[in-house]
Design an enzyme around this catalytic site. Structure first.
Site, PDB file in Angstrom:
ATOM      1  N   ASN A 110       6.452  10.543 -25.011  1.00  8.90           N
ATOM      2  CA  ASN A 110       5.816   9.625 -24.078  1.00  8.90           C
ATOM      3  C   ASN A 110       5.259  10.427 -22.908  1.00  8.90           C
ATOM      4  O   ASN A 110       5.938  11.307 -22.371  1.00  8.90           O
ATOM      5  CB  ASN A 110       6.833   8.590 -23.579  1.00  8.90           C
ATOM      6  CG  ASN A 110       6.211   7.526 -22.692  1.00  8.90           C
ATOM      7  OD1 ASN A 110       5.926   7.772 -21.530  1.00  8.90           O
ATOM      8  ND2 ASN A 110       6.036   6.337 -23.242  1.00  8.90           N
ATOM      9  N   ASN A 138       1.617   6.425 -21.864  1.00 12.41           N
ATOM     10  CA  ASN A 138       2.130   5.364 -21.003  1.00 12.41           C
ATOM     11  C   ASN A 138       1.080   4.978 -19.970  1.00 12.41           C
ATOM     12  O   ASN A 138       0.915   5.650 -18.959  1.00 12.41           O
ATOM     13  CB  ASN A 138       3.417   5.845 -20.322  1.00 12.41           C
ATOM     14  CG  ASN A 138       4.114   4.746 -19.548  1.00 12.41           C
ATOM     15  OD1 ASN A 138       3.583   3.653 -19.404  1.00 12.41           O
ATOM     16  ND2 ASN A 138       5.293   5.038 -19.042  1.00 12.41           N
ATOM     17  N   CYS A 141       3.404   1.547 -16.837  1.00  6.59           N
ATOM     18  CA  CYS A 141       4.669   1.501 -16.097  1.00  6.59           C
ATOM     19  C   CYS A 141       4.532   0.600 -14.876  1.00  6.59           C
ATOM     20  O   CYS A 141       3.681   0.850 -14.021  1.00  6.59           O
ATOM     21  CB  CYS A 141       5.092   2.901 -15.668  1.00  6.59           C
ATOM     22  SG  CYS A 141       6.661   2.931 -14.776  1.00  6.59           S
ATOM     23  N   THR A 204       7.648  -3.345 -20.043  1.00  9.64           N
ATOM     24  CA  THR A 204       8.402  -4.359 -19.305  1.00  9.64           C
ATOM     25  C   THR A 204       7.507  -5.312 -18.516  1.00  9.64           C
ATOM     26  O   THR A 204       6.388  -4.979 -18.132  1.00  9.64           O
ATOM     27  CB  THR A 204       9.371  -3.675 -18.334  1.00  9.64           C
ATOM     28  OG1 THR A 204       8.636  -2.771 -17.499  1.00  9.64           O
ATOM     29  CG2 THR A 204      10.453  -2.921 -19.083  1.00  9.64           C
TER      30      THR A 204
END
Length: 314
Positions: A110, A138, A141, A204
């Site tokens: 990642n 990524n 985030c 998330t």
């Protein structure tokens, strides 16, 4: 490389190829940020039984992350604001890659950054390291202010960075998507058009937890990323949406903690899944789910794995 050993002479019933050299003997992977670089977990879980490990995010320079408190338990999950704390790419190459190279499973690194140049530099340094099977980029985030999240919510920015990374490497490019957007399928399509080999989702959700007695947030950052079983229905919906929008493989995650959870993600279109938060509860959960999925698809009368993926009846 890791996946050379992973694909045995007798192909597992649930083996899956995500394309461009990322071949998994099991569709069950470990999600980034929940298992560090795998070494500690390897004492509690047989990593040779799973399809792959996605490492903790690596940035160009070492990062200490956000100040504590950085994790708080919530109903059916947790909120975290770790802030991409990591050892940096140079220490990753010298200290972490040798262990990962010896694993009998695929290794996906990642990568996070503050700019396109950061991502390109990290990929450039990693491309010369043996034993790595791909990169999970990524762009999503939610607890690092002003960085990768900005790229991940813009279709144009996503297209630009994936296009540049596609020129920079022949390795598998998996783009990690955020649900904190108006249209996740639009971002997924931009990644596909720019040359991504797969997309992973969901990262998330933005969440928070507070203490009404002290009138203070439970984490220093105030808000953070909500993960765990609480987000599973959202994750399933987003995987289904993206599966019906793109042609490249979709890797699903978000609240997976059982065989049944994994099967549901496969049903709505995930070619593979990643287990994250539940590793904190049951460190061997990925091994157990991988073994259960393989037993299911190798049983007499079971559907072929490729036929089951995305076979939701609506």
């Amino acid at each position: 490389m890791g996946n050379d050993a992973a694909m045995n002479t007798i192909r597992p019933a649930a083996a899956v190829s995500l394309g461009r050299g990322l071949d998994l003997k099991s569709p069950v992977m470990l999600a980034s940020g929940t298992v560090s670089y795998g070494e500690e977990l390897s004492r509690l879980c047989n990593l040779g039984k799973i399809g792959g490990i996605v490492t903790k995010a690596i940035s160009l320079e070492p990062r200490t992350g956000n100040p504590p408190q950085r994790i708080a338990e919530t109903a059916s999950g947790m909120v975290n604001a770790i802030g991409l704390a990591n050892v940096g790419v140079d220490r990753f190459i010298s200290e972490k890659a040798p262990f990962l190279r010896g694993l009998d499973t695929a290794t996906v690194v990642n990568i996070a950054g503050r700019s396109i140049d950061d991502y390109l530099e990290v990929v450039s340094r990693l491309d010369g390291v043996e034993g790595l099977d791909g990169y999970e980029i990524n762009l999503s985030c939610p607890n690092v202010k002003g960085e990768c999240m900005i790229m991940g919510v813009s279709r144009d920015a996503t297209f630009e960075i994936v296009s540049e990374l596609r020129k920079a490497t022949r390795r598998h490019l998996m783009i990690k998507l955020t649900p904190n957007v108006t249209s996740i399928s639009s971002i997924a399509l931009a990644a596909e058009e720019a040359g991504a080999d797969s997309v992973s989702l969901i990262n998330t959700l933005v969440g928070m937890a507070v203490n009404y007695r002290t009138r203070k947030p439970l984490i220093k950052n105030v808000t953070g990323g909500l993960s765990g079983p609480a987000i599973k229905p959202v994750a399933l919906a987003k995987v289904w949406e993206v599966y019906n929008a793109v042609k490249i493989p979709v890797v699903g995650m978000g609240g997976i903690g059982s065989f049944e959870d994994a099967m549901e993600f496969l049903l709505v279109g995930a070619s593979a899944v990643q287990i994250g938060t539940m590793n904190f509860v049951y460190p061997d959960i990925s091994q157990r789910v991988a073994e259960a999925v393989e037993a299911h698809f190798s049983a007499p009368g079971a559907p072929a794995y490729r036929d089951y993926v995305g076979s939701l009846i609506v």
